[in-house]
Design a protein around this motif. Structure first.
Motif, PDB file in Angstrom:
ATOM      1  N   ALA A 125      -2.895 -38.577  24.632  1.00  0.00           N
ATOM      2  CA  ALA A 125      -2.987 -37.550  25.668  1.00  0.00           C
ATOM      3  C   ALA A 125      -3.330 -38.208  27.000  1.00  0.00           C
ATOM      4  O   ALA A 125      -4.270 -39.006  27.078  1.00  0.00           O
ATOM      5  N   VAL A 126      -2.561 -37.882  28.011  1.00  0.00           N
ATOM      6  CA  VAL A 126      -2.835 -38.350  29.366  1.00  0.00           C
ATOM      7  C   VAL A 126      -3.482 -37.189  30.117  1.00  0.00           C
ATOM      8  O   VAL A 126      -2.880 -36.129  30.262  1.00  0.00           O
ATOM      9  N   ARG A 127      -4.727 -37.395  30.535  1.00  0.00           N
ATOM     10  CA  ARG A 127      -5.444 -36.329  31.264  1.00  0.00           C
ATOM     11  C   ARG A 127      -5.292 -36.558  32.766  1.00  0.00           C
ATOM     12  O   ARG A 127      -5.642 -37.622  33.278  1.00  0.00           O
ATOM     13  N   VAL A 128      -4.769 -35.561  33.442  1.00  0.00           N
ATOM     14  CA  VAL A 128      -4.570 -35.631  34.887  1.00  0.00           C
ATOM     15  C   VAL A 128      -5.520 -34.630  35.542  1.00  0.00           C
ATOM     16  O   VAL A 128      -5.430 -33.428  35.290  1.00  0.00           O
ATOM     17  N   THR A 129      -6.457 -35.126  36.325  1.00  0.00           N
ATOM     18  CA  THR A 129      -7.425 -34.265  37.014  1.00  0.00           C
ATOM     19  C   THR A 129      -7.214 -34.420  38.511  1.00  0.00           C
ATOM     20  O   THR A 129      -7.377 -35.517  39.060  1.00  0.00           O
ATOM     21  N   ALA A 130      -6.824 -33.334  39.154  1.00  0.00           N
ATOM     22  CA  ALA A 130      -6.500 -33.388  40.581  1.00  0.00           C
ATOM     23  C   ALA A 130      -7.532 -32.596  41.365  1.00  0.00           C
ATOM     24  O   ALA A 130      -7.911 -31.486  40.983  1.00  0.00           O
ATOM     25  N   GLU A 131      -8.006 -33.172  42.451  1.00  0.00           N
ATOM     26  CA  GLU A 131      -8.970 -32.497  43.324  1.00  0.00           C
ATOM     27  C   GLU A 131      -8.338 -32.340  44.701  1.00  0.00           C
ATOM     28  O   GLU A 131      -7.891 -33.325  45.308  1.00  0.00           O
ATOM     29  N   GLU A 132      -8.267 -31.093  45.167  1.00  0.00           N
ATOM     30  CA  GLU A 132      -7.624 -30.761  46.445  1.00  0.00           C
ATOM     31  C   GLU A 132      -6.155 -31.184  46.454  1.00  0.00           C
ATOM     32  O   GLU A 132      -5.605 -31.566  47.490  1.00  0.00           O
ATOM     33  N   VAL A 133      -5.572 -31.185  45.281  1.00  0.00           N
ATOM     34  CA  VAL A 133      -4.170 -31.558  45.114  1.00  0.00           C
ATOM     35  C   VAL A 133      -3.537 -30.564  44.148  1.00  0.00           C
ATOM     36  O   VAL A 133      -4.150 -30.191  43.147  1.00  0.00           O
ATOM     37  N   ILE A 134      -2.324 -30.127  44.444  1.00  0.00           N
ATOM     38  CA  ILE A 134      -1.558 -29.283  43.529  1.00  0.00           C
ATOM     39  C   ILE A 134      -0.492 -30.153  42.873  1.00  0.00           C
ATOM     40  O   ILE A 134       0.297 -30.803  43.560  1.00  0.00           O
ATOM     41  N   ILE A 135      -0.502 -30.163  41.542  1.00  0.00           N
ATOM     42  CA  ILE A 135       0.435 -31.002  40.792  1.00  0.00           C
ATOM     43  C   ILE A 135       1.692 -30.179  40.466  1.00  0.00           C
ATOM     44  O   ILE A 135       1.597 -29.064  39.962  1.00  0.00           O
ATOM     45  N   TYR A 136       2.859 -30.754  40.725  1.00  0.00           N
ATOM     46  CA  TYR A 136       4.130 -30.093  40.399  1.00  0.00           C
ATOM     47  C   TYR A 136       4.885 -30.786  39.266  1.00  0.00           C
ATOM     48  O   TYR A 136       5.676 -30.154  38.581  1.00  0.00           O
ATOM     49  N   ALA A 137       4.691 -32.071  39.115  1.00  0.00           N
ATOM     50  CA  ALA A 137       5.365 -32.778  38.018  1.00  0.00           C
ATOM     51  C   ALA A 137       4.627 -34.076  37.747  1.00  0.00           C
ATOM     52  O   ALA A 137       4.099 -34.712  38.669  1.00  0.00           O
TER      53      ALA A 137
END
Lengths: 361, 217
Positions: free
Chosen positions: B195-207
């Motif tokens: 599992a790859v965990r992607v945690t974004a702060e003040e960012v919107i992930i689209y892909a």
């Protein structure tokens, strides 16, 4: 005589088999081992990958509703376990149905965790597939408890790799190309390098080259419990819009031979269409430089035979040819994808894309 | 000898017939073809597109039965968090995972402690749950790697990637995320479901696109 293999395989050093060298058994054994491994493991990574932001892919209804649907390739007749992984929240059920021709296979999981948790399912194919593709439909329902909905955040699936040794006899792939496993003992020391070994190896390599890989998998989310009435309600995409042109593509390696029309290395685009009608009998989209005209509802497949431009930056960074497998920034896409002038509110009868899957080699 | 990236022509089956003197080239072509399949074609990958709300508060369109028209979401507010666990079905030959992310970021906030950033970590899966951390991960930060592209009050889109340069771990390993680089799968975890965990702060992930780095054998 076992059709065994090692993981990972030990590759043969091609320098040991060039002209002037005695062809030693080590290289031949390694090549046979590698080929068996590739048959077992090749293409067993993700065939579906899609994720949703918090609060979007949700279901409040307490009966199963079909919400997403994909086309997946049947990579061989030996890979019969489709393993699904989901990140879910809330109490509810997930039922996955794989349809191959007239055969239907189902897996169902109920869970109750309020927070994000993993759901694993295995759909097992029990009959020889009569098609080279299957339709995977995911149904979701909510069950009693809190929160008041069942939500999916991540969905991924892959075919489970085969364990060593491979079955005996000729093994067909999804398109009935044949792989003949190598008995590892028969390619060892003191055995002759037979003509059959060479002929089988050539055919096996060709079969492995044709094995289908999934590049892009996208499904709209259908059958929400209720249409949203405010910004705080779930409002996932049901159809593709012009905004997806900038987003919906995958950076994939594609061998140049796949762009020639005179071989079996094909790139296949699957569309799931709605609203094709007498009023709108056809629409045209552009995928990787190819115009594709659609005249029927539901899933249909289309082979691409031209060469798109590669992504120069990604190709340089990652040391091979990288292409964007997805929607092109082309006039037809701006005209026929959902946009501010053509959408279900203003033009309810216009055709739209409800699912898009792209496969290659 | 270099690993071919494309499908090279195979020799005719006639060269394998009985009575034909087999020179080295046909067997070398077979060996190279298998190397291409192992190193190039059959690499693992997971291409995730992130579905987001299609609600739009303008022009009476509102939900419009769901599609993105091209105006992206409002720029994320300070402290906005986005987190995804993305499954990566690695192969026994997987070693380094390259990553490309499509995103929209918040405007630079002088009172923000960190500003827009994306943390990417690698975990095992154990007993039906996210298991132990395998790679401490990488951190994309503003302005080193991330851009801010505003369209009025909406985010623009940008892409960022890890590149393919392999990383030499310090002795003793890592205890914190590093600058962007491919994630590493140790030998014990190759072939596992990860599992790859992607945690974004003040960012919107689209892909988020995950793929084995191509390496010559």
């Amino acid at each position: 005589m076992s059709n065994s293999f090692t993981t990972p395989p030990t590759l043969a050093d091609e320098v040991t088999v060039v002209a002037g060298q005695v062809i030693g058994e080590g290289a031949v054994t390694a090549m046979s081992d590698t080929a068996n491994y590739l048959y077992a493991y090749g293409g067993t990574h993700n065939v579906i990958s899609q994720a949703w932001a918090e609060g979007q892919f949700t279901q409040k209804g307490t009966t199963y509703q079909p919400m997403v649907e994909y086309m997946i390739p049947i990579i061989t007749h030996e890979h019969y376990e489709l393993h699904l992984h989901l990140i879910a929240l809330g109490p509810g059920g997930i039922r996955s149905t794989l349809t191959i021709g007239s055969d239907v296979y189902t897996a169902e999981t109920l869970s109750t965790g309020a927070g994000p948790h993993i759901i694993e399912q295995t759909v097992t194919v029990t009959s020889t597939p009569l098609a080279s593709y299957g339709t995977l439909s995911i149904e979701v329902k909510h069950t009693t408890g809190t929160p008041n909905h069942h939500e999916i955040r991540t969905l991924a699936a892959h075919w489970v790799a085969k364990a060593s040794p491979l079955s005996t006899g000729a093994l067909p792939d999804g398109k009935l190309n044949i792989y003949t496993p190598f008995g590892i003992n028969r390619v060892g020391n003191d055995y002759p390098l037979s003509a059959r070994w060479g002929v089988d190896m050539l055919e096996n390599i060709e079969t492995l080259r044709r094995r289908v890989l999934a590049y892009t998998s996208w499904s709209g989310v259908d059958n929400l419990f209720a249409a949203p009435t405010s910004v705080s309600d779930p409002a996932p995409a049901v159809y593709l819009g012009v905004g997806d042109i900038e987003v919906l593509f995958s950076p994939v390696f594609i061998p140049h031979e796949a762009f020639d029309g005179d071989n079996f290395y094909t790139i296949t685009v699957w569309f799931n269409m709605v609203n094709i009608s007498a009023l709108y009998p056809s629409v045209t989209y552009v995928i990787m430089g190819q115009e594709i005209t659609l005249t029927a509802n539901g899933w249909s497949s289309h082979d691409i035979t031209i060469r798109p431009d590669q992504d120069e930056e990604m190709s340089q960074l990652f040391n091979f040819s990288v292409y964007r497998a997805g929607l092109d920034n082309a006039d037809h896409n701006w005209e026929f994808l959902l946009n501010i002038e053509q959408n279900p509110t203003l033009t309810p009868g216009v055709p739209w894309i409800k699912g898009l899957c792209i496969w290659g080699v | 000898m270099a690993t071919p990236t494309n499908f090279q022509p195979l020799p005719s089956a006639q060269v394998c017939a009985n009575g034909v003197i087999t020179m080295g080239a046909p067997v070398a072509q077979m060996a190279l073809s298998l190397k291409q399949l192992n190193q190039v074609k059959f690499r693992s990958a997971g291409y995730y597109h992130v579905g987001r709300s299609t609600w739009q508060d303008w022009n009476s369109i509102n939900y419009a039965k769901g599609a993105t028209f091209g105006g992206y979401q409002n720029i994320p507010a300070k402290g906005y968090m986005d987190e995804f666990d993305l499954f990566y079905f690695s192969l026994p030959t997987s070693e380094w995972i390259g990553i490309e992310i499509t995103y929209g970021a918040a405007s630079s906030n002088p009172t923000s402690l960190t500003g827009p950033n994306i943390l990417v970590e690698l975990y095992g899966i154990s007993g039906g749950s996210i298991g132990a951390k395998i790679d401490e991960g990488i951190l994309f930060t503003y302005p080193a790697q991330l851009q801010i592209l505003q369209r009025g009050q909406l985010t623009g889109l940008a892409r960022v990637n890890t590149g393919s340069r392999l990383y030499t771990f310090p002795s003793g390993g890592l205890s914190a995320p590093t600058f962007p680089r491919p994630l590493y799968i140790p030998p014990a975890n190759r072939g596992d479901e990860l599992a790859v965990r992607v945690t974004a702060e003040e960012v919107i992930i689209y892909a988020v696109h995950l793929f084995d780095i191509y390496q010559e054998a």
